[in-house]
Scaffold this motif. Structure first.
Motif, PDB file in Angstrom:
ATOM      1  N   TRP A  86      -5.592 -56.083 -21.680  1.00 38.10           N
ATOM      2  CA  TRP A  86      -5.410 -54.733 -21.139  1.00 38.10           C
ATOM      3  C   TRP A  86      -6.203 -54.470 -19.868  1.00 38.10           C
ATOM      4  CZ3 TRP A  86      -1.612 -51.524 -21.973  1.00 38.10           C
ATOM      5  CH2 TRP A  86      -0.860 -51.674 -23.126  1.00 38.10           C
ATOM      6  N   THR A  87      -7.364 -55.085 -19.695  1.00 43.34           N
ATOM      7  CA  THR A  87      -8.119 -54.856 -18.457  1.00 43.34           C
ATOM      8  C   THR A  87      -7.321 -55.282 -17.231  1.00 43.34           C
ATOM      9  OG1 THR A  87      -9.257 -56.951 -18.930  1.00 43.34           O
ATOM     10  CG2 THR A  87     -10.447 -54.898 -19.403  1.00 43.34           C
ATOM     11  N   HIS A  88      -6.630 -56.396 -17.331  1.00 40.27           N
ATOM     12  CA  HIS A  88      -5.843 -56.845 -16.182  1.00 40.27           C
ATOM     13  C   HIS A  88      -4.434 -56.265 -16.184  1.00 40.27           C
ATOM     14  CE1 HIS A  88      -8.188 -60.470 -14.364  1.00 40.27           C
ATOM     15  NE2 HIS A  88      -8.757 -59.297 -14.179  1.00 40.27           N
ATOM     16  N   LEU A  89      -3.911 -55.896 -17.339  1.00 45.38           N
ATOM     17  CA  LEU A  89      -2.594 -55.252 -17.350  1.00 45.38           C
ATOM     18  C   LEU A  89      -2.684 -53.871 -16.717  1.00 45.38           C
ATOM     19  CD1 LEU A  89       0.324 -55.650 -18.215  1.00 45.38           C
ATOM     20  CD2 LEU A  89      -0.244 -54.589 -20.405  1.00 45.38           C
ATOM     21  N   PHE A  93      -0.851 -52.463 -13.078  1.00 46.85           N
ATOM     22  CA  PHE A  93      -0.139 -51.205 -12.832  1.00 46.85           C
ATOM     23  C   PHE A  93      -0.848 -50.355 -11.781  1.00 46.85           C
ATOM     24  CE2 PHE A  93       1.674 -52.120 -17.102  1.00 46.85           C
ATOM     25  CZ  PHE A  93       3.006 -52.115 -16.728  1.00 46.85           C
ATOM     26  N   LEU A  94      -2.175 -50.455 -11.716  1.00 44.35           N
ATOM     27  CA  LEU A  94      -2.919 -49.758 -10.668  1.00 44.35           C
ATOM     28  C   LEU A  94      -2.497 -50.258  -9.289  1.00 44.35           C
ATOM     29  CD1 LEU A  94      -5.241 -48.020  -9.506  1.00 44.35           C
ATOM     30  CD2 LEU A  94      -6.773 -49.962  -9.953  1.00 44.35           C
ATOM     31  N   SER A 228      -3.160 -61.464 -17.527  1.00 37.55           N
ATOM     32  CA  SER A 228      -2.848 -60.694 -18.727  1.00 37.55           C
ATOM     33  C   SER A 228      -1.870 -61.448 -19.625  1.00 37.55           C
ATOM     34  CB  SER A 228      -2.272 -59.337 -18.312  1.00 37.55           C
ATOM     35  OG  SER A 228      -1.970 -58.554 -19.435  1.00 37.55           O
ATOM     36  N   THR A 229      -0.845 -62.035 -19.020  1.00 38.44           N
ATOM     37  CA  THR A 229       0.148 -62.798 -19.787  1.00 38.44           C
ATOM     38  C   THR A 229      -0.480 -64.019 -20.441  1.00 38.44           C
ATOM     39  OG1 THR A 229       1.852 -62.077 -18.219  1.00 38.44           O
ATOM     40  CG2 THR A 229       2.385 -63.942 -19.643  1.00 38.44           C
ATOM     41  N   CYS A 230      -1.366 -64.680 -19.717  1.00 36.97           N
ATOM     42  CA  CYS A 230      -2.037 -65.868 -20.248  1.00 36.97           C
ATOM     43  C   CYS A 230      -2.846 -65.519 -21.492  1.00 36.97           C
ATOM     44  CB  CYS A 230      -2.934 -66.474 -19.170  1.00 36.97           C
ATOM     45  SG  CYS A 230      -3.947 -67.862 -19.734  1.00 36.97           S
ATOM     46  N   HIS A 231      -3.617 -64.460 -21.439  1.00 35.95           N
ATOM     47  CA  HIS A 231      -4.450 -64.096 -22.582  1.00 35.95           C
ATOM     48  C   HIS A 231      -3.619 -63.616 -23.768  1.00 35.95           C
ATOM     49  CE1 HIS A 231      -8.479 -64.568 -20.930  1.00 35.95           C
ATOM     50  NE2 HIS A 231      -7.998 -64.129 -19.782  1.00 35.95           N
ATOM     51  N   LEU A 232      -2.438 -63.106 -23.503  1.00 31.48           N
ATOM     52  CA  LEU A 232      -1.588 -62.643 -24.595  1.00 31.48           C
ATOM     53  C   LEU A 232      -0.868 -63.792 -25.289  1.00 31.48           C
ATOM     54  CD1 LEU A 232      -0.280 -60.286 -26.167  1.00 31.48           C
ATOM     55  CD2 LEU A 232       1.487 -60.221 -24.386  1.00 31.48           C
ATOM     56  N   LEU A 382     -14.753 -56.716 -13.173  1.00 29.49           N
ATOM     57  CA  LEU A 382     -15.327 -56.935 -11.847  1.00 29.49           C
ATOM     58  C   LEU A 382     -14.280 -57.440 -10.860  1.00 29.49           C
ATOM     59  CD1 LEU A 382     -18.732 -58.475 -12.961  1.00 29.49           C
ATOM     60  CD2 LEU A 382     -18.416 -56.314 -11.747  1.00 29.49           C
ATOM     61  N   VAL A 383     -13.309 -58.215 -11.319  1.00 27.63           N
ATOM     62  CA  VAL A 383     -12.223 -58.674 -10.442  1.00 27.63           C
ATOM     63  C   VAL A 383     -11.394 -57.484  -9.963  1.00 27.63           C
ATOM     64  CG1 VAL A 383     -10.030 -59.930 -10.413  1.00 27.63           C
ATOM     65  CG2 VAL A 383     -12.078 -61.031 -11.314  1.00 27.63           C
ATOM     66  N   VAL A 384     -11.050 -56.585 -10.872  1.00 31.87           N
ATOM     67  CA  VAL A 384     -10.281 -55.396 -10.486  1.00 31.87           C
ATOM     68  C   VAL A 384     -11.081 -54.544  -9.508  1.00 31.87           C
ATOM     69  CG1 VAL A 384      -9.196 -53.276 -11.317  1.00 31.87           C
ATOM     70  CG2 VAL A 384      -8.947 -55.385 -12.625  1.00 31.87           C
ATOM     71  N   ALA A 385     -12.383 -54.378  -9.771  1.00 34.48           N
ATOM     72  CA  ALA A 385     -13.233 -53.593  -8.873  1.00 34.48           C
ATOM     73  C   ALA A 385     -13.313 -54.226  -7.495  1.00 34.48           C
ATOM     74  CB  ALA A 385     -14.633 -53.453  -9.477  1.00 34.48           C
ATOM     75  N   GLY A 386     -13.452 -55.550  -7.436  1.00 36.40           N
ATOM     76  CA  GLY A 386     -13.502 -56.235  -6.144  1.00 36.40           C
ATOM     77  C   GLY A 386     -12.198 -56.118  -5.374  1.00 36.40           C
ATOM     78  N   ALA A 387     -11.079 -56.259  -6.071  1.00 35.03           N
ATOM     79  CA  ALA A 387      -9.784 -56.150  -5.407  1.00 35.03           C
ATOM     80  C   ALA A 387      -9.553 -54.734  -4.878  1.00 35.03           C
ATOM     81  CB  ALA A 387      -8.667 -56.552  -6.374  1.00 35.03           C
TER      82      ALA A 387
END
Length: 409
Positions: A86-89, A93-94, A228-232, A382-387
């Motif tokens: 969910w963190t990357h999913l 969408f963001l 996200s797909t990989c972790h699922l 942290l990846v989402v924050a950096g992007a």
């Protein structure tokens, strides 16, 4: 007699069996449901097949070799990959929303309110913007500059962008103010107006190209969705795990590579040699990283530090163009502004890679962070924050180049 007695016993046995048959069937149904429920229970680390063993400090709540349907439905259940998904999913969408928003906000003309000019001059520029034609050819700028300077030397007191607009506005008023002028003077001024319009229309009224910025947004969305797909799905089977991990590594390389496109392109768009050099280098490095990540040994847990170091090295390769930009535009506030964002982005990515490689905090308290708070989840945030920080830097680049083009480069 014995035969008849035997037959009677058999009949009684058959009757008893028939009477008990519904109970047996019922028990069998319950047994299947119970087995299905047990089969899809979360398991501990020691019960995992070798290919699913990645972090020995996360002790429980694993899904192991579930059917694809159950794997897909597990996106709505609690396990040790729920927040990784969910963190990357949510991040995907963001950035999808940001991409749509940015595409809808591409200006048809440059926003003159952003210019540091007097209010009266801004009003004149808006007036000019409404009436300037867009002509297909460019004038001899050196010749035109000389003509304008000889006509109105005091115009040099204004910034170069303002000079052309004011000169054109002055001409619009000339037929009224200088009605006594001869026809030759009017024709010369009309020619000058057309030349100025030719120069300004294509350079100052059209926004700069957006493809490097959208390339970055595309790379970010691909990375987040792939992760996200990989972790699922990776708990389904060994083959699917192999495919998903390759996709995940490719997404990371794509994000890092495309992150360089906006700063490199917009910083060196007026220096094609360095622009092509930096863009070509980071693209080749990204492709090479993807090819290396295809090696089966690359996914082994003992290569965790190697993976983190490789992606960190890709990020550090951006130091050269950033330093070059600072030297080239040391007097431009936009250069410092964007560099601040880029340093912050690097801090986010660097801390994330460090946490990922060292497996902090779960290595300090194994089993305490199985569901929430372990290193991979922190890495994702942290990846989402950096992007997102890099997205903000991209907006500064666009505004800068929309207003200035290659002027002063």
């Amino acid at each position: 007699m014995d035969g008849v007695k035997h037959t009677s016993e058999d009949s009684e046995l058959i009757s008893e069996t028939i009477e008990k048959l519904p109970v047996s069937v019922s028990r069998e149904g319950k047994g299947k449901r119970l087995w299905k429920k047990v089969k899809y229970q979360l398991v501990e680390y020691n019960s995992l097949p070798a290919y699913l063993r990645d972090n020995e400090f996360i002790l429980g709540h694993y899904r192991s070799e579930w059917p694809l349907k159950q794997v897909l439905l597990s996106v709505f259940t609690i396990h040790n990959e729920t927040l990784n998904v969910w963190t990357h999913l949510i991040g995907f969408f963001l950035f999808l929303s940001l991409t749509i928003y940015t595409a809808m906000k591409v200006p048809k003309v440059v926003d003159l309110h952003s210019l540091q000019l007097p209010e009266v001059l801004k009003a004149d520029l808006h007036k000019l913007q409404e009436c300037l034609p867009s002509l297909p050819y460019m004038p001899d700028l050196h010749k035109l500059s000389g003509e304008l300077k000889s006509t109105l030397p005091s115009i040099d007191l204004l910034p170069s962008f303002s000079r052309w607009h004011v000169m054109d506005l002055l001409y619009n008023c000339l037929p009224e103010r200088f009605s006594h002028s001869n026809q030759t003077d009017v024709c010369v001024l009309r020619s000058m107006k057309e030349d100025v319009a030719n120069m300004i229309a294509p350079l100052m009224l059209r926004p700069i190209t957006r493809w490097p910025f959208f390339a970055f947004l595309g790379g970010a969305m691909f990375c987040l969705l792939a992760s996200s797909t990989c972790h699922l799905l990776s708990c389904h089977s060994e083959r699917l795990t192999y495919i998903m991990l390759r996709l995940d590594y490719a997404g990371i390389a794509a994000l890092i590579s495309t992150s360089f496109y906006p700063p490199v392109y917009y910083s060196f768009m007026c220096n094609p040699f360095f622009c092509n050099l930096y863009l070509g280098f980071i693209t080749l490095l990204g492709v090479a990283t993807i090819l290396v990540s295809l090696l089966p040994v690359f996914q082994n847990p003992e290569f965790r530090t190697v993976r983190a170091s490789l992606f960190l090295g890709m990020g550090l390769s951006g130091v050269a163009p950033i330093l070059h930009k600072l030297i080239l535009f040391r007097h431009q506030p936009e250069a410092l502004h964007t560099t601040g964002y880029e340093v912050l982005m690097g801090i986010f990515y660097g801390i994330g890679a460090l946490i990922y490689a060292t497996r902090i905090p779960e290595r300090w308290m194994p089993g305490k962070f199985d569901i929430a708070g372990h290193s991979h989840q922190l890495f994702h945030v942290l990846v989402v924050a950096g992007a997102y920080t890099h997205y903000q830097a991209g907006l500064v680049y666009l505004k800068w180049r929309d207003l200035e083009g290659c002027r002063g480069t």
